[in-house]
Write a protein that holds these residues in place. Structure first.
Motif, PDB file in Angstrom:
ATOM      1  N   ARG A   3       6.767  34.299 -27.861  1.00  0.00           N
ATOM      2  CA  ARG A   3       7.620  35.449 -27.553  1.00  0.00           C
ATOM      3  C   ARG A   3       7.674  35.705 -26.050  1.00  0.00           C
ATOM      4  O   ARG A   3       8.754  35.941 -25.485  1.00  0.00           O
ATOM      5  CB  ARG A   3       7.093  36.687 -28.288  1.00  0.00           C
ATOM      6  CG  ARG A   3       7.815  37.971 -27.918  1.00  0.00           C
ATOM      7  CD  ARG A   3       7.432  39.093 -28.857  1.00  0.00           C
ATOM      8  NE  ARG A   3       6.027  39.443 -28.778  1.00  0.00           N
ATOM      9  CZ  ARG A   3       5.372  40.127 -29.723  1.00  0.00           C
ATOM     10  NH1 ARG A   3       5.990  40.491 -30.835  1.00  0.00           N
ATOM     11  NH2 ARG A   3       4.108  40.430 -29.562  1.00  0.00           N
ATOM     12  N   GLU A   4       6.518  35.637 -25.383  1.00  0.00           N
ATOM     13  CA  GLU A   4       6.488  35.879 -23.942  1.00  0.00           C
ATOM     14  C   GLU A   4       7.256  34.795 -23.185  1.00  0.00           C
ATOM     15  O   GLU A   4       7.939  35.090 -22.193  1.00  0.00           O
ATOM     16  CB  GLU A   4       5.038  35.952 -23.474  1.00  0.00           C
ATOM     17  CG  GLU A   4       4.316  37.190 -23.995  1.00  0.00           C
ATOM     18  CD  GLU A   4       2.820  37.176 -23.744  1.00  0.00           C
ATOM     19  OE1 GLU A   4       2.171  38.216 -23.986  1.00  0.00           O
ATOM     20  OE2 GLU A   4       2.287  36.143 -23.299  1.00  0.00           O
ATOM     21  N   ALA A   5       7.156  33.555 -23.645  1.00  0.00           N
ATOM     22  CA  ALA A   5       7.885  32.470 -22.992  1.00  0.00           C
ATOM     23  C   ALA A   5       9.387  32.662 -23.134  1.00  0.00           C
ATOM     24  O   ALA A   5      10.149  32.549 -22.152  1.00  0.00           O
ATOM     25  CB  ALA A   5       7.463  31.125 -23.576  1.00  0.00           C
ATOM     26  N   LEU A   6       9.848  32.954 -24.347  1.00  0.00           N
ATOM     27  CA  LEU A   6      11.282  33.137 -24.575  1.00  0.00           C
ATOM     28  C   LEU A   6      11.813  34.346 -23.814  1.00  0.00           C
ATOM     29  O   LEU A   6      12.897  34.287 -23.220  1.00  0.00           O
ATOM     30  CB  LEU A   6      11.546  33.280 -26.077  1.00  0.00           C
ATOM     31  CG  LEU A   6      11.290  32.018 -26.924  1.00  0.00           C
ATOM     32  CD1 LEU A   6      11.259  32.377 -28.401  1.00  0.00           C
ATOM     33  CD2 LEU A   6      12.341  30.954 -26.639  1.00  0.00           C
ATOM     34  N   ALA A   7      11.043  35.440 -23.828  1.00  0.00           N
ATOM     35  CA  ALA A   7      11.473  36.638 -23.104  1.00  0.00           C
ATOM     36  C   ALA A   7      11.537  36.380 -21.601  1.00  0.00           C
ATOM     37  O   ALA A   7      12.321  37.019 -20.889  1.00  0.00           O
ATOM     38  CB  ALA A   7      10.525  37.799 -23.404  1.00  0.00           C
ATOM     39  N   GLY A   8      10.719  35.431 -21.117  1.00  0.00           N
ATOM     40  CA  GLY A   8      10.700  35.110 -19.695  1.00  0.00           C
ATOM     41  C   GLY A   8      11.736  34.081 -19.278  1.00  0.00           C
ATOM     42  O   GLY A   8      11.788  33.719 -18.102  1.00  0.00           O
ATOM     43  N   GLY A   9      12.542  33.596 -20.222  1.00  0.00           N
ATOM     44  CA  GLY A   9      13.622  32.691 -19.857  1.00  0.00           C
ATOM     45  C   GLY A   9      13.475  31.250 -20.307  1.00  0.00           C
ATOM     46  O   GLY A   9      14.360  30.422 -20.060  1.00  0.00           O
ATOM     47  N   VAL A  10      12.353  30.906 -20.952  1.00  0.00           N
ATOM     48  CA  VAL A  10      12.209  29.550 -21.492  1.00  0.00           C
ATOM     49  C   VAL A  10      13.218  29.379 -22.626  1.00  0.00           C
ATOM     50  O   VAL A  10      13.329  30.237 -23.505  1.00  0.00           O
ATOM     51  CB  VAL A  10      10.773  29.301 -21.989  1.00  0.00           C
ATOM     52  CG1 VAL A  10      10.650  27.934 -22.652  1.00  0.00           C
ATOM     53  CG2 VAL A  10       9.793  29.426 -20.824  1.00  0.00           C
ATOM     54  N   GLY A  11      13.943  28.269 -22.631  1.00  0.00           N
ATOM     55  CA  GLY A  11      15.023  28.095 -23.588  1.00  0.00           C
ATOM     56  C   GLY A  11      14.562  27.801 -25.002  1.00  0.00           C
ATOM     57  O   GLY A  11      15.118  28.321 -25.973  1.00  0.00           O
ATOM     58  N   ARG A  12      13.532  26.953 -25.148  1.00  0.00           N
ATOM     59  CA  ARG A  12      13.046  26.561 -26.476  1.00  0.00           C
ATOM     60  C   ARG A  12      11.529  26.583 -26.485  1.00  0.00           C
ATOM     61  O   ARG A  12      10.893  26.117 -25.528  1.00  0.00           O
ATOM     62  CB  ARG A  12      13.497  25.140 -26.835  1.00  0.00           C
ATOM     63  CG  ARG A  12      14.919  24.985 -27.243  1.00  0.00           C
ATOM     64  CD  ARG A  12      15.116  23.647 -28.005  1.00  0.00           C
ATOM     65  NE  ARG A  12      14.606  22.504 -27.274  1.00  0.00           N
ATOM     66  CZ  ARG A  12      14.383  21.304 -27.835  1.00  0.00           C
ATOM     67  NH1 ARG A  12      14.592  21.119 -29.128  1.00  0.00           N
ATOM     68  NH2 ARG A  12      13.942  20.296 -27.104  1.00  0.00           N
ATOM     69  N   VAL A  13      10.965  27.074 -27.570  1.00  0.00           N
ATOM     70  CA  VAL A  13       9.520  26.975 -27.799  1.00  0.00           C
ATOM     71  C   VAL A  13       9.317  26.296 -29.148  1.00  0.00           C
ATOM     72  O   VAL A  13       9.859  26.733 -30.164  1.00  0.00           O
ATOM     73  CB  VAL A  13       8.827  28.346 -27.784  1.00  0.00           C
ATOM     74  CG1 VAL A  13       7.344  28.186 -28.092  1.00  0.00           C
ATOM     75  CG2 VAL A  13       9.019  29.033 -26.443  1.00  0.00           C
ATOM     76  N   LEU A  14       8.546  25.212 -29.140  1.00  0.00           N
ATOM     77  CA  LEU A  14       8.307  24.414 -30.334  1.00  0.00           C
ATOM     78  C   LEU A  14       6.817  24.396 -30.627  1.00  0.00           C
ATOM     79  O   LEU A  14       6.016  24.076 -29.746  1.00  0.00           O
ATOM     80  CB  LEU A  14       8.801  22.975 -30.124  1.00  0.00           C
ATOM     81  CG  LEU A  14      10.218  22.828 -29.556  1.00  0.00           C
ATOM     82  CD1 LEU A  14      10.499  21.375 -29.194  1.00  0.00           C
ATOM     83  CD2 LEU A  14      11.253  23.347 -30.553  1.00  0.00           C
ATOM     84  N   ILE A  15       6.435  24.758 -31.847  1.00  0.00           N
ATOM     85  CA  ILE A  15       5.048  24.671 -32.295  1.00  0.00           C
ATOM     86  C   ILE A  15       4.983  23.523 -33.291  1.00  0.00           C
ATOM     87  O   ILE A  15       5.667  23.550 -34.323  1.00  0.00           O
ATOM     88  CB  ILE A  15       4.569  25.983 -32.930  1.00  0.00           C
ATOM     89  CG1 ILE A  15       4.629  27.122 -31.900  1.00  0.00           C
ATOM     90  CG2 ILE A  15       3.150  25.836 -33.467  1.00  0.00           C
ATOM     91  CD1 ILE A  15       4.212  28.480 -32.451  1.00  0.00           C
ATOM     92  N   SER A  16       4.183  22.513 -32.978  1.00  0.00           N
ATOM     93  CA  SER A  16       4.240  21.291 -33.767  1.00  0.00           C
ATOM     94  C   SER A  16       2.859  20.665 -33.922  1.00  0.00           C
ATOM     95  O   SER A  16       1.879  21.112 -33.317  1.00  0.00           O
ATOM     96  CB  SER A  16       5.220  20.307 -33.117  1.00  0.00           C
ATOM     97  OG  SER A  16       5.551  19.245 -33.979  1.00  0.00           O
ATOM     98  N   ASP A  17       2.809  19.603 -34.712  1.00  0.00           N
ATOM     99  CA  ASP A  17       1.568  18.959 -35.105  1.00  0.00           C
ATOM    100  C   ASP A  17       1.052  18.036 -34.003  1.00  0.00           C
ATOM    101  O   ASP A  17       1.735  17.087 -33.601  1.00  0.00           O
ATOM    102  CB  ASP A  17       1.815  18.154 -36.385  1.00  0.00           C
ATOM    103  CG  ASP A  17       0.543  17.851 -37.156  1.00  0.00           C
ATOM    104  OD1 ASP A  17      -0.528  17.806 -36.529  1.00  0.00           O
ATOM    105  OD2 ASP A  17       0.627  17.659 -38.377  1.00  0.00           O
ATOM    106  N   GLY A  18      -0.163  18.307 -33.525  1.00  0.00           N
ATOM    107  CA  GLY A  18      -0.758  17.469 -32.498  1.00  0.00           C
ATOM    108  C   GLY A  18      -1.596  16.339 -33.046  1.00  0.00           C
ATOM    109  O   GLY A  18      -2.244  15.620 -32.278  1.00  0.00           O
ATOM    110  N   ARG A  19      -1.574  16.130 -34.357  1.00  0.00           N
ATOM    111  CA  ARG A  19      -2.412  15.100 -34.978  1.00  0.00           C
ATOM    112  C   ARG A  19      -1.653  13.811 -35.256  1.00  0.00           C
ATOM    113  O   ARG A  19      -2.257  12.800 -35.583  1.00  0.00           O
ATOM    114  CB  ARG A  19      -2.981  15.627 -36.306  1.00  0.00           C
ATOM    115  CG  ARG A  19      -3.763  16.926 -36.178  1.00  0.00           C
ATOM    116  CD  ARG A  19      -4.036  17.532 -37.544  1.00  0.00           C
ATOM    117  NE  ARG A  19      -2.786  17.859 -38.238  1.00  0.00           N
ATOM    118  CZ  ARG A  19      -2.728  18.366 -39.467  1.00  0.00           C
ATOM    119  NH1 ARG A  19      -3.841  18.628 -40.131  1.00  0.00           N
ATOM    120  NH2 ARG A  19      -1.554  18.625 -40.019  1.00  0.00           N
ATOM    121  N   VAL A  20      -0.330  13.860 -35.131  1.00  0.00           N
ATOM    122  CA  VAL A  20       0.509  12.737 -35.569  1.00  0.00           C
ATOM    123  C   VAL A  20       0.713  11.734 -34.431  1.00  0.00           C
ATOM    124  O   VAL A  20       0.366  11.988 -33.270  1.00  0.00           O
ATOM    125  CB  VAL A  20       1.878  13.250 -36.056  1.00  0.00           C
ATOM    126  CG1 VAL A  20       1.691  14.225 -37.208  1.00  0.00           C
ATOM    127  CG2 VAL A  20       2.651  13.931 -34.918  1.00  0.00           C
TER     128      VAL A  20
END
Length: 280
Positions: A234-251
């Protein structure tokens, strides 16, 4: 300078750090990349070896965070600067990328405001925590990172940060968000030990394709540390970041997989919406 990609490598023990670094090194051949990292698994391991109790603080909204007294802060410094960061820098070097590791203390990279008193609750009981050395990032010395990037170097960034009275622990996800905002990153990739935001924390088959977060208040999902990640998003998007992706770091190829659509994309809504549909 070309747009800068910010990648957060989670501290979960299952995250495949070598694979993350291989992707970052490959991407850095074409565009600037900053790698921010956590260290929760290593902090727990060192705490056990050194006999330092590991404690959590639960806020009134249900978010948990590490209780960082003086002894825990020492463990945190050893884990980040002495173990996790050198491993990541070494992995990047092995993958062909020049890399430099920096905590938020180095060059005053991350400035923070300490939380001198924290409100916490457990089993219906409310209390104040006064010995905690944690805080929130208030400023990023982005020019230091930009100079490294201009030289073709991958900065590897971690807590702690520097407050007026010395080092403080800061949440690595929110630090990554602050770095992404300061650098004007179009995308922040946050890699963790699950496939994305789970509608059912006990079932990895319930990863959402999208998850909307409102502009304030508790995020829609809290389990497994996801609440802190959604606040950071939320803080990243509110600060102007266009996309935030939360994804799997195990693959395999975890950063590329996230950029190509794996995991959960976080969106910012002025009015919270119901969670998105689960993956089949």
């Amino acid at each position: 300078m070309e747009p800068i990609l910010t990648v957060k490598c989670g501290g979960h023990g299952a995250v495949a750090a070598d694979r993350v670094c291989a992707d970052v090194a490959a991407l850095a051949e074409r565009a600037p990349v900053v790698l921010v990292h956590g260290g929760s698994a290593e902090i727990e391991r060192l705490s056990g070896r050194l006999g330092v109790p590991s404690r959590q603080i639960r806020t009134n909204t249900g978010i948990t965070s590490r209780h960082t007294d003086d002894a825990t802060l020492d463990v945190l410094l050893m884990a980040f600067a002495g173990v996790v960061k050198p491993r990541l820098v070494n992995a990047l070097q092995r993958s062909g990328a020049d890399a430099v590791g920096l905590t938020g203390l180095d060059g005053g990279l991350l400035r923070a405001r300490r939380k001198f008193v924290r409100r916490a609750g457990e089993d219906g009981r409310r209390y104040l925590v006064r010995d905690d050395r944690s805080g929130r990032v208030t400023a990023v010395r982005e020019r230091l990172l930009q100079r490294l990037l201009e030289e073709g170097i991958v900065p590897v960034v971690s807590p702690p940060a520097l407050a007026d009275d010395g080092p403080v622990n800061v949440d690595a996800d929110r630090a990554a968000a602050a770095v992404a905002v300061a650098l004007g990153s179009p995308t922040l990739v946050m890699l963790t030990g699950v496939p994305g935001v789970l509608s059912d924390p006990s079932d990895e088959g319930t990863a959402l394709q999208e998850c909307a977060v409102g502009p304030e208040g508790a995020p829609p999902f809290l389990g497994g540390g996801m609440g802190r990640k959604l606040i950071a998003a939320r803080e990243a998007l509110a600060g102007g970041v266009g996309r935030v992706l939360i994804s799997d770091g195990r693959v395999d190829r975890p950063v590329y997989a996230a950029l190509e659509g794996a995991g959960t994309e976080i969106t910012l809504d002025q009015v919270s919406e119901p969670p998105g549909r689960s993956r089949p």
